[in-house]
Design a protein around this motif. Sequence first.
Motif, short mmCIF file in Angstrom:
data_model
loop_
_atom_site.label_atom_id
_atom_site.label_comp_id
_atom_site.label_asym_id
_atom_site.label_seq_id
_atom_site.Cartn_x
_atom_site.Cartn_y
_atom_site.Cartn_z
N UNK A 1 0.81 -1.22 0.00
CA UNK A 1 0.00 0.00 0.00
C UNK A 1 0.85 1.27 0.00
N UNK A 2 2.18 1.11 0.11
CA UNK A 2 3.02 2.32 0.17
C UNK A 2 2.90 3.15 -1.11
N UNK A 3 2.78 2.48 -2.24
CA UNK A 3 2.64 3.21 -3.50
C UNK A 3 1.37 4.01 -3.54
N UNK A 4 0.27 3.46 -3.04
CA UNK A 4 -1.00 4.17 -3.01
C UNK A 4 -0.96 5.35 -2.05
N UNK A 114 -3.33 -0.77 -13.05
CA UNK A 114 -2.29 -1.80 -13.08
C UNK A 114 -1.35 -1.67 -11.89
N UNK A 115 -1.11 -0.44 -11.44
CA UNK A 115 -0.18 -0.19 -10.34
C UNK A 115 -0.49 -0.99 -9.07
N UNK A 116 -1.72 -0.89 -8.54
CA UNK A 116 -2.05 -1.67 -7.35
C UNK A 116 -1.96 -3.17 -7.58
N UNK A 117 -2.24 -3.60 -8.82
CA UNK A 117 -2.13 -5.03 -9.13
C UNK A 117 -0.67 -5.47 -9.07
N UNK A 118 0.22 -4.66 -9.65
CA UNK A 118 1.64 -4.97 -9.62
C UNK A 118 2.16 -4.97 -8.19
N UNK A 155 -8.96 10.96 -1.30
CA UNK A 155 -9.50 9.79 -0.61
C UNK A 155 -10.22 8.82 -1.54
N UNK A 156 -10.80 9.34 -2.63
CA UNK A 156 -11.44 8.47 -3.61
C UNK A 156 -10.39 7.57 -4.26
N UNK A 157 -9.25 8.18 -4.61
CA UNK A 157 -8.15 7.40 -5.20
C UNK A 157 -7.65 6.35 -4.22
N UNK A 158 -7.52 6.73 -2.95
CA UNK A 158 -7.02 5.80 -1.94
C UNK A 158 -7.93 4.58 -1.82
#
Length: 226
Positions: A1-4, A114-118, A155-158
């Motif tokens: 979750x650090x990337x998010x 794709x980012x959260x999936x990676x 917060x929506x993105x998070x």
Amino acid sequence: MWGTIFNTGMILVGSALGALFKKGLGDKFQASLMQAIGLAVLLLGANTTVQAMPKSKYPVLFLASMAIGAMIGQALDLDTRFNNLMARAGGQSALAQGLSTAILLFCIGTLSIVGPMQAALNRDYTFLFTNGTLDLITAVVLASTFGFGIALAAPVLFLWQGAIYVLTLLVANAISTALLTELSVVGGILIFASGVNLLHLADVKTLNLLPALAVPPLFFIVLHFI
């Protein structure tokens, strides 16, 4: 979750910087900036779709996704509900338009999906760090036009990326490149529609089209059991 977390923080920082910059802009500069944003959004959406479509193995799926999504969105009337929520919160129609654009840009881009999936599958945060940097710039530009209210997209993105991250962990074996391709095609169309609105070329209720993103995953789920 650090990337998010990084991505979310960049939106907040960019919104603050853009709001400060807004104080020094006159109406003519803001109008020009609006046109520049609209053109950039058009190009970004078109580029996302055009790059993904040749990779699609189901060339009609995006049409079905948009049609089904539009019917569901219209039935739920998401656009009106969103504008009413902004009105109750003291927002203005311009901010509502800017915020809906920000949410689409921040959440629907390929890197944001794709980012959260990676991150979940490979512990690779490269896409999210790259996306955060791009969102920083985008937030500055949007907030300089629409104000600090753009920060509400953070917060929506998070929640969006967090949900993708958790879902990926749960169904890691079911995610395919084909699904990511179809999501990119539909997402690019929605981003393009947002640019059309910014340029006042048409009144496209982009929020009513958001359910279209749910159709490709459902299609692949059904296809898996056939």
